[in-house]
Design a protein around this motif. Structure first.
Motif, PDB file in Angstrom:
ATOM      1  N   PHE A   5       1.100  -1.097  -0.253  1.00 27.80           N
ATOM      2  CA  PHE A   5       0.436   0.250  -0.125  1.00 27.80           C
ATOM      3  C   PHE A   5       1.059   1.208   0.046  1.00 27.80           C
ATOM      4  N   LEU A   6       2.171   1.209   0.518  1.00 30.09           N
ATOM      5  CA  LEU A   6       3.201   2.122   1.011  1.00 30.09           C
ATOM      6  C   LEU A   6       3.448   1.971  -1.212  1.00 30.09           C
ATOM      7  N   LEU A   7       3.919   2.147  -1.488  1.00 32.30           N
ATOM      8  CA  LEU A   7       4.120   1.421  -2.683  1.00 32.30           C
ATOM      9  C   LEU A   7       3.285   2.052  -3.487  1.00 32.30           C
ATOM     10  N   PHE A   8       1.961   2.330  -2.994  1.00 31.71           N
ATOM     11  CA  PHE A   8       0.470   3.033  -4.342  1.00 31.71           C
ATOM     12  C   PHE A   8       0.973   4.286  -3.705  1.00 31.71           C
ATOM     13  N   GLN A   9       1.286   4.724  -3.056  1.00 31.14           N
ATOM     14  CA  GLN A   9       1.859   5.977  -2.478  1.00 31.14           C
ATOM     15  C   GLN A   9       2.597   6.381  -3.015  1.00 31.14           C
ATOM     16  N   ILE A  10       3.763   5.779  -2.955  1.00 30.30           N
ATOM     17  CA  ILE A  10       4.695   6.361  -3.759  1.00 30.30           C
ATOM     18  C   ILE A  10       4.390   6.553  -5.843  1.00 30.30           C
ATOM     19  N   LEU A  11       3.850   5.440  -6.033  1.00 30.19           N
ATOM     20  CA  LEU A  11       2.845   5.266  -7.503  1.00 30.19           C
ATOM     21  C   LEU A  11       2.865   6.492  -7.609  1.00 30.19           C
ATOM     22  N   GLY A  12       1.381   7.098  -6.472  1.00 30.67           N
ATOM     23  CA  GLY A  12       0.661   8.230  -6.897  1.00 30.67           C
ATOM     24  C   GLY A  12       1.283   9.288  -7.053  1.00 30.67           C
ATOM     25  N   ALA A  13       2.102   9.307  -5.928  1.00 34.14           N
ATOM     26  CA  ALA A  13       3.146  10.532  -6.348  1.00 34.14           C
ATOM     27  C   ALA A  13       3.796  10.702  -7.082  1.00 34.14           C
ATOM     28  N   VAL A  14       4.531   9.293  -7.945  1.00 37.86           N
ATOM     29  CA  VAL A  14       5.308   9.722  -9.009  1.00 37.86           C
ATOM     30  C   VAL A  14       4.467  10.335 -10.215  1.00 37.86           C
ATOM     31  N   VAL A  50      -5.452  10.550 -12.302  1.00 39.70           N
ATOM     32  CA  VAL A  50      -4.933   9.401 -11.888  1.00 39.70           C
ATOM     33  C   VAL A  50      -3.716   9.492  -9.913  1.00 39.70           C
ATOM     34  N   GLY A  51      -2.922   9.721 -10.033  1.00 43.98           N
ATOM     35  CA  GLY A  51      -2.153  10.118  -9.448  1.00 43.98           C
ATOM     36  C   GLY A  51      -2.833  10.117  -7.978  1.00 43.98           C
ATOM     37  N   ALA A  52      -3.551  11.711  -7.954  1.00 44.39           N
ATOM     38  CA  ALA A  52      -4.293  11.610  -6.631  1.00 44.39           C
ATOM     39  C   ALA A  52      -5.234  10.837  -6.169  1.00 44.39           C
ATOM     40  N   LEU A  53      -6.081   9.486  -7.589  1.00 45.79           N
ATOM     41  CA  LEU A  53      -6.537   9.024  -6.601  1.00 45.79           C
ATOM     42  C   LEU A  53      -5.607   7.944  -6.506  1.00 45.79           C
ATOM     43  N   THR A  54      -4.950   7.248  -7.682  1.00 48.76           N
ATOM     44  CA  THR A  54      -3.990   6.644  -6.598  1.00 48.76           C
ATOM     45  C   THR A  54      -3.590   6.406  -5.283  1.00 48.76           C
ATOM     46  N   MET A  55      -3.170   8.037  -4.988  1.00 51.98           N
ATOM     47  CA  MET A  55      -2.071   8.296  -3.550  1.00 51.98           C
ATOM     48  C   MET A  55      -4.129   7.954  -2.621  1.00 51.98           C
ATOM     49  N   LEU A  56      -4.899   8.338  -3.160  1.00 53.08           N
ATOM     50  CA  LEU A  56      -6.352   7.822  -1.969  1.00 53.08           C
ATOM     51  C   LEU A  56      -6.441   6.941  -1.986  1.00 53.08           C
ATOM     52  N   MET A  57      -6.847   6.129  -3.271  1.00 50.82           N
ATOM     53  CA  MET A  57      -6.953   4.362  -2.692  1.00 50.82           C
ATOM     54  C   MET A  57      -6.018   4.105  -2.161  1.00 50.82           C
ATOM     55  N   GLY A  58      -4.173   4.200  -2.120  1.00 42.38           N
ATOM     56  CA  GLY A  58      -3.949   3.965  -1.644  1.00 42.38           C
ATOM     57  C   GLY A  58      -3.952   3.707   0.114  1.00 42.38           C
ATOM     58  N   PHE A  59      -4.619   4.901  -0.060  1.00 41.57           N
ATOM     59  CA  PHE A  59      -4.951   5.275   2.338  1.00 41.57           C
ATOM     60  C   PHE A  59      -6.097   4.259   2.263  1.00 41.57           C
ATOM     61  N   LEU A  60      -6.851   4.322   1.431  1.00 43.87           N
ATOM     62  CA  LEU A  60      -8.377   3.093   1.769  1.00 43.87           C
ATOM     63  C   LEU A  60      -7.947   2.345   1.896  1.00 43.87           C
ATOM     64  N   GLY A  61      -6.965   1.703   0.631  1.00 45.16           N
ATOM     65  CA  GLY A  61      -7.004  -0.151   0.686  1.00 45.16           C
ATOM     66  C   GLY A  61      -5.798  -0.100   2.242  1.00 45.16           C
ATOM     67  N   CYS A  62      -5.023   0.841   2.285  1.00 42.04           N
ATOM     68  CA  CYS A  62      -4.318   0.873   4.118  1.00 42.04           C
ATOM     69  C   CYS A  62      -5.693   0.882   4.936  1.00 42.04           C
ATOM     70  N   LEU A  63      -6.486   1.211   4.735  1.00 39.84           N
ATOM     71  CA  LEU A  63      -7.514   1.152   6.014  1.00 39.84           C
ATOM     72  C   LEU A  63      -8.396   0.399   5.675  1.00 39.84           C
ATOM     73  N   GLY A  64      -8.682   0.022   5.071  1.00 37.63           N
ATOM     74  CA  GLY A  64      -9.721  -0.918   4.776  1.00 37.63           C
ATOM     75  C   GLY A  64      -8.716  -3.139   5.027  1.00 37.63           C
ATOM     76  N   LEU A  73     -12.210  -2.387   0.935  1.00 38.11           N
ATOM     77  CA  LEU A  73     -11.192  -3.210  -0.213  1.00 38.11           C
ATOM     78  C   LEU A  73     -11.533  -3.069  -1.213  1.00 38.11           C
ATOM     79  N   GLY A  74     -13.122  -3.135  -1.785  1.00 40.20           N
ATOM     80  CA  GLY A  74     -13.756  -3.643  -2.891  1.00 40.20           C
ATOM     81  C   GLY A  74     -13.424  -2.361  -3.359  1.00 40.20           C
ATOM     82  N   LEU A  75     -13.744  -1.841  -3.203  1.00 35.58           N
ATOM     83  CA  LEU A  75     -13.285  -0.024  -3.647  1.00 35.58           C
ATOM     84  C   LEU A  75     -12.108  -0.035  -4.199  1.00 35.58           C
ATOM     85  N   TYR A  76     -11.083  -0.128  -2.575  1.00 37.59           N
ATOM     86  CA  TYR A  76      -9.817   0.096  -3.644  1.00 37.59           C
ATOM     87  C   TYR A  76      -9.564  -0.794  -5.319  1.00 37.59           C
ATOM     88  N   PHE A  77      -9.796  -1.768  -5.093  1.00 36.27           N
ATOM     89  CA  PHE A  77     -10.598  -3.579  -6.022  1.00 36.27           C
ATOM     90  C   PHE A  77     -10.049  -2.833  -7.834  1.00 36.27           C
TER      91      PHE A  77
END
Length: 253
Positions: A5-14, A50-64, A73-77
């Motif tokens: 999930f941290l990788l997704f945060q980094i990916l979103g930031a990139v 897309v980058g902002a959405l990816t970062m948000l999804m990383g946060f929601l996925g981690c929270l889920g 988790l379903g929303l993340y998927f």
């Protein structure tokens, strides 16, 4: 789990940073496209989204995952799947429309060359960007230096001047923009063949650069896709392992 999930945060930031870079860059070939083609600007805004959405999804996925909330988790998927499908669709469009894109790009650059005027401050950034491209790639024109003969200023001066950024002489590159004067024009007239400029057109230079860096580009794209697939697999696996949801675990504001 948390590392992914941290990788997704980094990916979103990139991705977010790449979109911002496209909009902010004023000194490369990207700048020429960005200031000439509205579609690239639209693409940059899409990347930012897309980058902002990816970062948000990383946060929601981690929270889920932490709180075992299946709906998150379903929303993340679902969002990951949409992003991945959109990337595949974009890649297919670029691949099958590459000739159309090349023609459009050619028109943009040829128009820029024909109307190039160093005294025009309104187009200063665009023209400086093209000068930078010709200097860095060591090229002249889109298909060759002959296209510069259609520039109105050079025609009026019987081609006794030439674009400094095209020059193969280091002293001309000190100026880096505008026009340089031919030292010994025959009878006060000249053609592009008399100019001390690079023979290669920038189209060939750009294609050569893409070929040289194709492995890196494909590697990055493949890495992004693999991370997204792992995220989808992980989220759906966690969903299946959560038998009941306890919404009391969700942090309250």
């Amino acid at each position: 789990v948390y590392v992914l999930f941290l990788l997704f945060q980094i990916l979103g930031a990139v991705i977010l940073g790449f979109g911002i870079w496209i909009l902010a860059d004023k000194t490369s070939f990207i700048a020429v496209l960005q200031m000439s083609s509205p579609s690239l600007k639209t693409g940059a805004y899409i990347l930012i989204g897309v980058g902002a959405l990816t970062m948000l999804m990383g946060f929601l996925g981690c929270l889920g995952a932490v709180n075992e909330i299946r709906c998150l988790l379903g929303l993340y998927f679902t969002c990951l799947m949409i992003i991945l499908l959109a990337q595949i669709a974009a890649a297919l469009v670029i691949y099958f429309q590459k000739e159309t894109l090349k023609v459009e790009l050619s028109g943009i650059v040829v128009d820029l060359i024909e109307n190039y005027d160093p005294s025009d401050e309104d187009k200063r950034n665009l023209q400086d960007a093209w000068d930078y491209v010709q200097t860095q790639i060591s090229c002249c024109g889109w298909t060759g230096a002959k296209e510069w003969e259609n520039n109105e200023i050079l025609r009026n001066k019987s081609n006794t001047e030439y674009p400094c950024s095209c020059s193969n002489r280091s002293k001309d590159l000190v100026e880096g923009r505008g026009f340089c004067t031919l030292e010994d024009p025959l009878n006060g007239t000249a053609t592009y063949a008399d100019w001390p400029v690079h023979e290669q057109g920038c189209m060939d230079g750009v294609e050569e650069w893409l070929k040289d860096n194709l492995g890196i580009i494909l590697g990055v794209c493949t890495g992004v896709a693999v991370i997204e697939l792992l995220g989808m697999i992980l989220s759906i696996s966690l969903c299946k392992n959560i038998h009941s949801e306890d919404y009391t675990k969700v942090p309250k504001s």
